[in-house]
Design a protein around this motif. Structure first.
Motif, PDB file in Angstrom:
ATOM      1  N   SER A 101      -0.312   9.074   7.723  1.00  0.00           N
ATOM      2  CA  SER A 101       0.177   8.052   8.237  1.00  0.00           C
ATOM      3  C   SER A 101       0.388   6.620   7.158  1.00  0.00           C
ATOM      4  O   SER A 101      -0.508   6.686   6.533  1.00  0.00           O
ATOM      5  CB  SER A 101      -1.252   7.498   9.306  1.00  0.00           C
ATOM      6  N   PHE A 103      -1.048   3.731   8.183  1.00  0.00           N
ATOM      7  CA  PHE A 103      -2.181   3.449   8.256  1.00  0.00           C
ATOM      8  C   PHE A 103      -3.529   3.885   6.607  1.00  0.00           C
ATOM      9  O   PHE A 103      -4.518   3.714   6.903  1.00  0.00           O
ATOM     10  CB  PHE A 103      -3.672   3.779  10.035  1.00  0.00           C
ATOM     11  N   ASN A 104      -3.622   5.037   6.719  1.00  0.00           N
ATOM     12  CA  ASN A 104      -4.178   6.048   6.345  1.00  0.00           C
ATOM     13  C   ASN A 104      -4.057   5.929   4.636  1.00  0.00           C
ATOM     14  O   ASN A 104      -4.683   6.510   3.448  1.00  0.00           O
ATOM     15  CB  ASN A 104      -4.511   7.083   6.395  1.00  0.00           C
TER      16      ASN A 104
ATOM     17  N   ALA B 149       2.120   3.125  11.398  1.00  0.00           N
ATOM     18  CA  ALA B 149       1.158   2.527  12.781  1.00  0.00           C
ATOM     19  C   ALA B 149       0.778   2.612  13.999  1.00  0.00           C
ATOM     20  O   ALA B 149       2.273   1.903  14.840  1.00  0.00           O
ATOM     21  CB  ALA B 149       0.297   1.400  12.201  1.00  0.00           C
ATOM     22  N   GLU B 153      -3.709   1.575  15.992  1.00  0.00           N
ATOM     23  CA  GLU B 153      -3.619   1.241  14.540  1.00  0.00           C
ATOM     24  C   GLU B 153      -3.556  -0.206  13.833  1.00  0.00           C
ATOM     25  O   GLU B 153      -4.533  -0.963  13.097  1.00  0.00           O
ATOM     26  CB  GLU B 153      -2.989   2.101  13.676  1.00  0.00           C
ATOM     27  N   THR B 157      -6.526  -3.771  11.929  1.00  0.00           N
ATOM     28  CA  THR B 157      -5.736  -3.751  10.671  1.00  0.00           C
ATOM     29  C   THR B 157      -5.661  -5.538  10.729  1.00  0.00           C
ATOM     30  O   THR B 157      -4.973  -6.171  11.425  1.00  0.00           O
ATOM     31  CB  THR B 157      -4.549  -3.261  10.305  1.00  0.00           C
TER      32      THR B 157
END
Lengths: 220, 220
Positions: A101, A103-104, B149, B153, B157
């Motif tokens: 992802s 995000f990670n 995302a 998510e 952020t």
């Protein structure tokens, strides 16, 4: 304060990823000793300034080369007796961490953040120690194999000292932290290692090209 | 302001080595585009704070990942409407410069210092652009090959934007500047090149080790 660790304070406690933080002296020293460029932060006219510059560690003292922006630093040193509030940060990037992802995604890294007070080094003996440390931090062994600074050169060099007291390290060294729900996704997941490499020394114009390269350089 | 350069201001004029300074957009962009980690400086309770974090450049906007210390950043963002004074610095070390005298030791380097105001990105479309840029800055092409995302998510952020307006670059790329009087000294003089190297990608545990490594990684 225990002998093996720095005292944790409110401002050395990270707001996120607290499990990555360390106050262990050996960890902090190893990260500092693996580099020679820091980012020095100070406040000028109410605004932050961040400049890259060279440093050298001697025990629990960090010496910072003042040539970058020495005028504002000197001015600040005078204005803020007995010293100027600074933040000194040293960062090493060890890997690009690609998760499935967006995000990670993250980095593997080692960093040290030092909060404290910078004071100009004025004692002649300490200044000599500091100048040697600045040279040896980047090239261990080099200070004994070059012409030492003259009195005039020493006078022209501004060195700041920051004592290591309010210090924290932060380290990430792990594979991607993929969400369990993402495990089946087709995207490649892993780490791209990042390293700093020192190439073959290039003699200066005028240097005898056949002159032997010193052992402290060939070992890199 | 000319289209090819940033306007020089008092605080983007270095106090030393002015000949190394540049306000050329192409020079600044190239230095920024060669990296992905910046050192973000801000002021908290009157003291400077410098934290390493990821950035992505989109035209004349720099997007900064807020996960490192997002709480203080968010708090500062709210307190300092319409934005927070920051200094963002990006540095690449290209060589250790060993002169015959200790005094003339230095580095070959490229750095950019951005002074400005950081504002949280709140517009959904701009946030998507910024998050893609943060991923692609470190691994060009990656944002199109990972799970985007989710709305949750994205909300978790924090991304800050700094417009490129008060910006300077500084570059040293030269052999040692030995004093003429030092030319006959026996000490080795020259440059040790420093480069960043990307190693073979290491698949995550759980990743099929036989899965092909994406082309945007093998090209490094």
């Amino acid at each position: 304060m225990s002998s093996s660790g720095y005292e944790q304070t409110e401002r050395t406690t990270p707001t996120r990823y607290r499990e990555r933080a360390s106050y262990d002296r050996a960890t902090v020293h190893a990260i500092l000793d693996d580099g020679y460029v820091c980012h020095l932060g100070f406040v000028r006219d109410g605004a932050p300034v961040v400049l890259p510059t060279l440093y050298g560690r001697v025990g629990e003292r960090l010496y910072i080369h003042g040539s970058t922006g020495s005028r504002p630093l000197r001015a600040a040193g005078e204005a803020h007796e007995p010293g100027m509030p600074v933040c000194v940060t040293v960062t090493h990037v060890d890997g690009l961490v690609l998760a499935r992802s967006a995000f990670n995604h993250t980095l593997n890294y080692r960093s040290v953040v030092i909060q404290g007070t910078a004071r100009p080094v004025t004692d002649a003996e300490e200044l000599t120690t500091a100048l040697d440390a600045l040279v040896d931090q980047a090239v261990p062994g080099r200070s004994a194999d070059c012409r030492p600074a003259t009195r005039k050169e020493v006078a022209a060099t501004a060195v700041l000292r920051v004592d290591l007291a309010e210090v924290s390290a932060k380290v990430r060294n792990a594979p991607p932290a993929d969400d369990a729900a993402d495990a089946a996704l087709p995207h490649w997941s892993g780490v791209v290692p990042v390293t700093t490499v020192y190439g073959a020394p290039v003699p200066a114009p005028g240097q005898d090209p056949g002159a032997p390269v010193p052992a402290y350089l060939t070992g890199r």
